[in-house]
Design a protein around this motif. Structure first.
Motif, PDB file in Angstrom:
ATOM      1  N   GLU A 193       9.664 -11.619   3.306  1.00  0.00           N
ATOM      2  CA  GLU A 193      10.856 -12.533   4.142  1.00  0.00           C
ATOM      3  C   GLU A 193       9.330 -13.443   4.350  1.00  0.00           C
ATOM      4  OE1 GLU A 193      12.543 -11.333   6.470  1.00  0.00           O
ATOM      5  OE2 GLU A 193      13.485 -13.290   7.561  1.00  0.00           O
ATOM      6  N   VAL A 194       8.106 -12.730   4.781  1.00  0.00           N
ATOM      7  CA  VAL A 194       7.002 -13.483   5.507  1.00  0.00           C
ATOM      8  C   VAL A 194       6.069 -12.887   4.753  1.00  0.00           C
ATOM      9  CG1 VAL A 194       8.140 -13.656   7.828  1.00  0.00           C
ATOM     10  CG2 VAL A 194       7.258 -11.784   7.380  1.00  0.00           C
ATOM     11  N   PRO A 195       5.569 -13.610   3.636  1.00  0.00           N
ATOM     12  CA  PRO A 195       4.285 -12.848   2.883  1.00  0.00           C
ATOM     13  C   PRO A 195       3.488 -13.359   2.951  1.00  0.00           C
ATOM     14  CG  PRO A 195       5.897 -14.569   0.989  1.00  0.00           C
ATOM     15  CD  PRO A 195       6.481 -14.110   2.617  1.00  0.00           C
ATOM     16  N   ASP A 196       3.407 -14.975   3.603  1.00  0.00           N
ATOM     17  CA  ASP A 196       2.110 -16.104   4.039  1.00  0.00           C
ATOM     18  C   ASP A 196       1.210 -15.654   4.744  1.00  0.00           C
ATOM     19  OD1 ASP A 196       4.279 -18.594   3.351  1.00  0.00           O
ATOM     20  OD2 ASP A 196       2.949 -16.881   2.453  1.00  0.00           O
ATOM     21  N   GLY A 197       0.504 -15.396   3.922  1.00  0.00           N
ATOM     22  CA  GLY A 197      -1.586 -15.492   5.459  1.00  0.00           C
ATOM     23  C   GLY A 197      -1.297 -13.818   5.365  1.00  0.00           C
ATOM     24  N   TYR A 198      -1.190 -13.492   4.271  1.00  0.00           N
ATOM     25  CA  TYR A 198      -1.270 -11.344   4.352  1.00  0.00           C
ATOM     26  C   TYR A 198      -1.753 -11.279   3.024  1.00  0.00           C
ATOM     27  CZ  TYR A 198       1.622 -11.689   8.201  1.00  0.00           C
ATOM     28  OH  TYR A 198       1.566 -11.845  10.310  1.00  0.00           O
ATOM     29  N   VAL A 199      -2.517 -10.118   2.493  1.00  0.00           N
ATOM     30  CA  VAL A 199      -2.713 -10.046   0.965  1.00  0.00           C
ATOM     31  C   VAL A 199      -2.845  -7.958   1.841  1.00  0.00           C
ATOM     32  CG1 VAL A 199      -4.187  -9.835  -0.231  1.00  0.00           C
ATOM     33  CG2 VAL A 199      -4.202 -11.892   0.472  1.00  0.00           C
ATOM     34  N   VAL A 200      -2.004  -8.161   0.532  1.00  0.00           N
ATOM     35  CA  VAL A 200      -1.923  -5.645   0.346  1.00  0.00           C
ATOM     36  C   VAL A 200      -2.852  -5.319  -0.889  1.00  0.00           C
ATOM     37  CG1 VAL A 200       0.312  -6.017   1.648  1.00  0.00           C
ATOM     38  CG2 VAL A 200       0.133  -6.047  -0.922  1.00  0.00           C
ATOM     39  N   SER A 201      -2.734  -4.423  -1.164  1.00  0.00           N
ATOM     40  CA  SER A 201      -3.454  -3.844  -2.234  1.00  0.00           C
ATOM     41  C   SER A 201      -2.756  -2.193  -2.197  1.00  0.00           C
ATOM     42  CB  SER A 201      -4.745  -4.276  -2.690  1.00  0.00           C
ATOM     43  OG  SER A 201      -5.593  -2.634  -1.332  1.00  0.00           O
ATOM     44  N   ARG A 202      -2.354  -1.727  -3.993  1.00  0.00           N
ATOM     45  CA  ARG A 202      -1.843  -0.114  -3.079  1.00  0.00           C
ATOM     46  C   ARG A 202      -2.899   0.178  -4.122  1.00  0.00           C
ATOM     47  NH1 ARG A 202       3.346   1.869  -3.587  1.00  0.00           N
ATOM     48  NH2 ARG A 202       3.303   4.396  -2.724  1.00  0.00           N
ATOM     49  N   SER A 203      -4.105   0.960  -4.736  1.00  0.00           N
ATOM     50  CA  SER A 203      -4.954   1.010  -5.501  1.00  0.00           C
ATOM     51  C   SER A 203      -4.418   3.122  -5.124  1.00  0.00           C
ATOM     52  CB  SER A 203      -6.403   1.290  -5.520  1.00  0.00           C
ATOM     53  OG  SER A 203      -6.981   1.750  -4.120  1.00  0.00           O
ATOM     54  N   LYS A 204      -3.964   3.478  -4.441  1.00  0.00           N
ATOM     55  CA  LYS A 204      -3.943   5.139  -4.722  1.00  0.00           C
ATOM     56  C   LYS A 204      -2.229   4.962  -3.674  1.00  0.00           C
ATOM     57  CE  LYS A 204      -8.250   7.101  -4.113  1.00  0.00           C
ATOM     58  NZ  LYS A 204      -8.705   7.998  -2.986  1.00  0.00           N
ATOM     59  N   THR A 205      -1.538   5.412  -4.533  1.00  0.00           N
ATOM     60  CA  THR A 205       0.142   6.323  -3.839  1.00  0.00           C
ATOM     61  C   THR A 205       0.105   6.284  -2.045  1.00  0.00           C
ATOM     62  OG1 THR A 205       0.524   7.316  -5.647  1.00  0.00           O
ATOM     63  CG2 THR A 205       2.313   7.475  -3.769  1.00  0.00           C
ATOM     64  N   GLU A 206      -0.867   6.717  -1.992  1.00  0.00           N
ATOM     65  CA  GLU A 206      -1.056   7.506  -0.223  1.00  0.00           C
ATOM     66  C   GLU A 206      -0.594   6.096   0.742  1.00  0.00           C
ATOM     67  OE1 GLU A 206      -2.416   8.287  -3.299  1.00  0.00           O
ATOM     68  OE2 GLU A 206      -4.694   9.747  -1.700  1.00  0.00           O
ATOM     69  N   ASN A 207      -2.150   5.260   0.594  1.00  0.00           N
ATOM     70  CA  ASN A 207      -2.771   4.359   0.798  1.00  0.00           C
ATOM     71  C   ASN A 207      -1.858   2.678   0.419  1.00  0.00           C
ATOM     72  OD1 ASN A 207      -4.161   6.009   2.745  1.00  0.00           O
ATOM     73  ND2 ASN A 207      -5.816   5.524   0.977  1.00  0.00           N
TER      74      ASN A 207
END
Lengths: 112, 113
Positions: free
Chosen positions: B59-73
């Motif tokens: 709903e509110v993604p602006d200004g944020y970045v995510v990554s998920r190279s591994k299932t646990e993190n």
């Protein structure tokens, strides 16, 4: 888009009184989950409702899912100080969208 | 729940700085989520991930970045922090299947000065 209204936003009750919070959706829901968040804590899963008209009980807590699957309620009988916290509903629409929508929550305070 | 941990618990940063919030889960849950919690707004979804290398906006993604190279993190990065991003951030995970309950971490309280 899906909108979820939760009322009331705040509720102050005398210890021993009953408490009810309502969750209302603008769209038909696949299911609804209820969570409790103690002050300073994180949300903790309480229960899930899936069927139209479903009623489930956990000790003094009664959860209902509306016949049209657009609303739900959580009722606490004879509140205790341990019931203090914010209660959230979490919903997913029938469109199968993975983006679960939380209600704004009802903060319950108990007057001893 | 002991199976999902967030770090740090508290963070103070200055406007314009980059900050990363960490989330680690030990259940091998497919789905992970980031929420922010502000008074009057409840829990708002920022980003979620259905599996490693699969992420989507909330709903509110602006200004944020995510990554998920591994299932646990599932780290959440504020690339250039703003005061409006002062909030409590919760990470959550669940098994595959939208009927599965969410398991939340203890949260990170972020203050942007």
């Amino acid at each position: 888009g899906q909108q979820v209204m939760q009322i009331p936003q705040y509720q102050h009750v005398q210890e021993g009184e009953d408490f009810t919070t309502y969750c209302n959706s603008s769209t038909t829901l696949s299911n609804i989950q209820w969570y409790k968040q103690r002050p300073g804590g994180h949300p903790v899963f309480l229960i899930q409702l899936v069927k139209s008209g479903e009623v489930k009980k956990q000790k003094r807590l009664t959860f209902q899912f509306g016949e049209a699957k657009k609303n739900s309620s959580l009722h606490i009988t004879a509140t205790q100080t341990t019931d203090v916290g914010t209660y959230f509903c979490n919903t997913i629409s029938n469109f199968g969208n993975e983006k679960l929508t939380f209600g704004t929550g009802t903060r319950l305070t108990i007057i001893p | 729940d002991a199976g999902i941990t967030q770090s740090p618990r508290y963070k103070i940063t200055e406007t314009g700085r980059q900050v990363t919030l960490m989330c680690h889960q030990t259940w091998s849950h497919s789905y992970m989520f980031w929420y922010r919690q502000d008074l009057g707004h409840g829990l708002r979804l920022i980003y979620y991930s259905a599996a490693a290398d699969i992420t989507d906006k909330g709903e509110v993604p602006d200004g944020y970045v995510v990554s998920r190279s591994k299932t646990e993190n599932f780290p959440l990065t504020l690339e250039s922090a703003t005061r409006s991003q002062t909030s409590v951030y919760f990470c959550a995970s669940r098994e595959t299947g939208y009927n599965s309950p969410l398991h939340f971490g203890n949260g990170t309280r972020l203050t942007v000065t």
